[in-house]
Scaffold this active site. Structure first.
Site, PDB file in Angstrom:
ATOM      1  N   SER A   1     -66.087  27.787 -84.593  1.00  0.00           N
ATOM      2  CA  SER A   1     -66.437  29.054 -83.579  1.00  0.00           C
ATOM      3  C   SER A   1     -65.255  29.758 -83.014  1.00  0.00           C
ATOM      4  CB  SER A   1     -67.418  28.608 -82.674  1.00  0.00           C
ATOM      5  OG  SER A   1     -66.899  27.766 -81.792  1.00  0.00           O
TER       6      SER A   1
ATOM      7  N   LYS B   1     -78.665  31.677 -83.486  1.00  0.00           N
ATOM      8  CA  LYS B   1     -77.536  32.603 -84.061  1.00  0.00           C
ATOM      9  C   LYS B   1     -77.999  33.655 -85.011  1.00  0.00           C
ATOM     10  CE  LYS B   1     -73.886  30.059 -82.009  1.00  0.00           C
ATOM     11  NZ  LYS B   1     -74.202  28.385 -81.768  1.00  0.00           N
TER      12      LYS B   1
ATOM     13  N   HIS C   1     -72.798  28.085 -87.203  1.00  0.00           N
ATOM     14  CA  HIS C   1     -72.199  29.561 -87.131  1.00  0.00           C
ATOM     15  C   HIS C   1     -72.052  29.682 -88.635  1.00  0.00           C
ATOM     16  CE1 HIS C   1     -71.038  30.924 -83.591  1.00  0.00           C
ATOM     17  NE2 HIS C   1     -70.666  29.648 -83.070  1.00  0.00           N
TER      18      HIS C   1
HETATM   19  C1  LIG Z   1     -74.142  27.398 -80.758  1.00  0.00           C
HETATM   20  C2  LIG Z   1     -73.713  25.906 -81.446  1.00  0.00           C
HETATM   21  C3  LIG Z   1     -74.571  24.891 -81.187  1.00  0.00           C
HETATM   22  C4  LIG Z   1     -75.885  24.878 -80.144  1.00  0.00           C
HETATM   23  O1  LIG Z   1     -77.033  25.604 -80.640  1.00  0.00           O
HETATM   24  P1  LIG Z   1     -78.335  25.893 -79.511  1.00  0.00           P
HETATM   25  O2  LIG Z   1     -79.284  26.066 -80.523  1.00  0.00           O
HETATM   26  O3  LIG Z   1     -77.839  27.343 -78.956  1.00  0.00           O
HETATM   27  O4  LIG Z   1     -78.581  24.679 -78.627  1.00  0.00           O
HETATM   28  C5  LIG Z   1     -74.397  23.597 -81.821  1.00  0.00           C
HETATM   29  N1  LIG Z   1     -73.391  23.431 -82.341  1.00  0.00           N
HETATM   30  C6  LIG Z   1     -72.605  24.517 -82.986  1.00  0.00           C
HETATM   31  C7  LIG Z   1     -71.439  24.379 -83.966  1.00  0.00           C
HETATM   32  C8  LIG Z   1     -72.721  25.799 -82.360  1.00  0.00           C
HETATM   33  O5  LIG Z   1     -72.004  26.834 -82.534  1.00  0.00           O
END
Ligand SMILES: *Cc1c(COP(=O)(O)O)cnc(C)c1O
Length: 415
Positions: A190, A249, A218
């Site tokens: 990310s 996301k 992502h």
């Molecule tokens: C955003 C993210 C998470 C967390 O996801 P949520 O559903 O918001 O808890 C976990 N792993 C990665 C790689 C992320 O980018």
């Protein structure tokens, strides 16, 4: 009184140290649905300002999509507001099973289990599947939620240098006597926006009899020709043993996560994963929205194609303007400024120009690698990106950093 003044003082001091250290985080208040054009109140109490959003994980522009909102509304009518139960007591509706089935089909796996979030999926999966006879070998840049999940698991922990396949191979050789070896990686990282070398990882896993864990938060929905994620991009569909991903996301952006993969592993999670057993079920309204999202992304690649075009336009535009970006192919595009204060100043000026993007610096990224992370969306139109490019160019000129080398920028502003 239990919370005595001297106790309060301890916390006050710590918070003040964060403020003076410049690492105190403040919320920006958005007074609109999530999208490309938003109204922001920042700092709190300031006049609201219309800005173009360049920092959401709303990659496919589905967070406020009318079809998704409509499906969620219908879900509310059909299945109510809340479940008031964890999944295994009385918290599983037909729609939860339907969403799990849709995710399994979309990801090309054997089975899927929903979690309240991907953070919870990562918190639960390792402990549910591995024992102290096993070893976890993780990329050094994996997401914080994976680090936490690994801490909760009794298996031995090891790491390899970021995307360094030689180092991973050494570690696999070192751990040949363990019962199980699990290689752990993010799909798209990310902060830099780079992709895991998943084809190489799978090759090594096969050579050294290891399993592969992929967090594709992502990437799910837009990386790969049909948006199946890093596994599709790298040509290893069906070869990943455990995939975790988020619904928070690209896939609608509401909330929820899952573990998807080998049937027995998913079943182990249903039996043992603590966030699944002890935290409340995803509400029907979110489940129904997510089902619609999966229908949309399965029916057409239109949105991920548009995102790809937007990303190419943006990367080319920034480069031609003379800014330094991290090369790559994902819609995560970091504009490198190296110096922490410079990253904050540039972000502030961009905001004045109506562009909303956030500056990151140590400890979120390594020292001397401060940046503004921009993220593209299929909800961006050409005019959004043109306006944003003009703003980056104007602000870049003000600070004299256009068409400069990394070293020249560092000479001007320090690390
Ligand atoms: C955003 C993210 C998470 C967390 O996801 P949520 O559903 O918001 O808890 C976990 N792993 C990665 C790689 C992320 O980018």
């Amino acid at each position: 009184m239990a919370f005595q003044e001297n106790v309060r003082e301890i916390f006050k001091q710590e918070l003040n140290a964060m403020r003076s250290g410049g690492i105190f985080k403040e919320e920006r208040i958005i007074c609109a649905p999530q999208g490309s054009d938003i109204e922001v109140e920042f700092p709190m109490g300031a006049a609201r300002k219309k800005v173009i959003n360049m920092c959401a994980n709303n990659y496919l522009g589905l967070s406020s999509h009318p079809d998704v909102v409509e499906a969620a509304r219908k879900g509310l009518d059909r299945r109510g507001y809340g479940m008031s139960s964890v999944r295994f007591i009385c918290g599983t509706q037909d729609i939860h099973k339907e969403l799990e089935k849709k995710l399994t089909e979309f990801l090309g796996t054997e089975d899927t289990i929903l979690f309240p979030s991907c953070m919870d999926a990562n918190a639960g999966v390792f402990e549910a599947v591995l024992t102290d006879q096993d070893v976890m070998i993780a990329d050094r840049l994996v997401h914080a939620s994976i680090v936490d999940g690994m801490r909760l698991c009794k298996a031995q922990q090891d790491t390899y240098k970021h995307s360094d396949m030689g180092h991973l191979e050494e570690k696999l050789q070192l751990h040949q006597s363990a019962r199980l070896r699990l290689i752990i990686t993010d799909g798209a990282f990310s902060m830099d926006g780079d992709l895991a070398k998943l084809d190489k990882i799978v090759e090594l896993a096969e050579k050294y009899n290891a399993m592969v864990f992929l967090d594709d938060s992502h990437a799910s929905g837009f990386i790969g020709k049909t948006g199946r994620g890093t596994q599709e991009h790298c040509g290893v569909m069906g070869k990943i043993d455990i995939i975790t991903t988020t619904l928070g996301k690209a896939l609608g952006g509401a909330s929820g996560g899952c573990v998807s993969g080998r049937r027995e592993i998913v079943e182990m999670c249903r039996q043992k994963a603590r966030p699944y057993l002890f935290s409340n079920t995803i509400p029907p309204v979110v489940v129904c929205g997510a089902i619609r999202v999966l229908e949309l992304v399965s029916a057409t690649t239109e949105r991920r194609d548009k995102l790809e075009r937007n990303t190419a336009f943006w990367r080319k535009g920034l480069t031609e303007a003379g800014l330094i970006i991290k090369e790559g192919e994902t819609p995560i595009v970091p504009v490198m400024l190296f110096n922490a204060k410079l990253s904050q100043d540039v972000a502030k000026d961009l905001y004045e120009e109506g562009i909303y993007a956030v500056g990151f610096f140590f400890p979120v990224v390594p020292k001397g690698q401060a940046r503004i992370r921009t993220q593209l969306s299929a909800a961006h139109e050409k005019h959004h990106l043109e306006k944003a490019l003009a703003a980056f160019t104007k602000v870049g000129k003000k600070y004299g950093i256009l068409h400069k080398t990394k070293q020249e920028v560092i000479d001007m502003y320090g690390m």
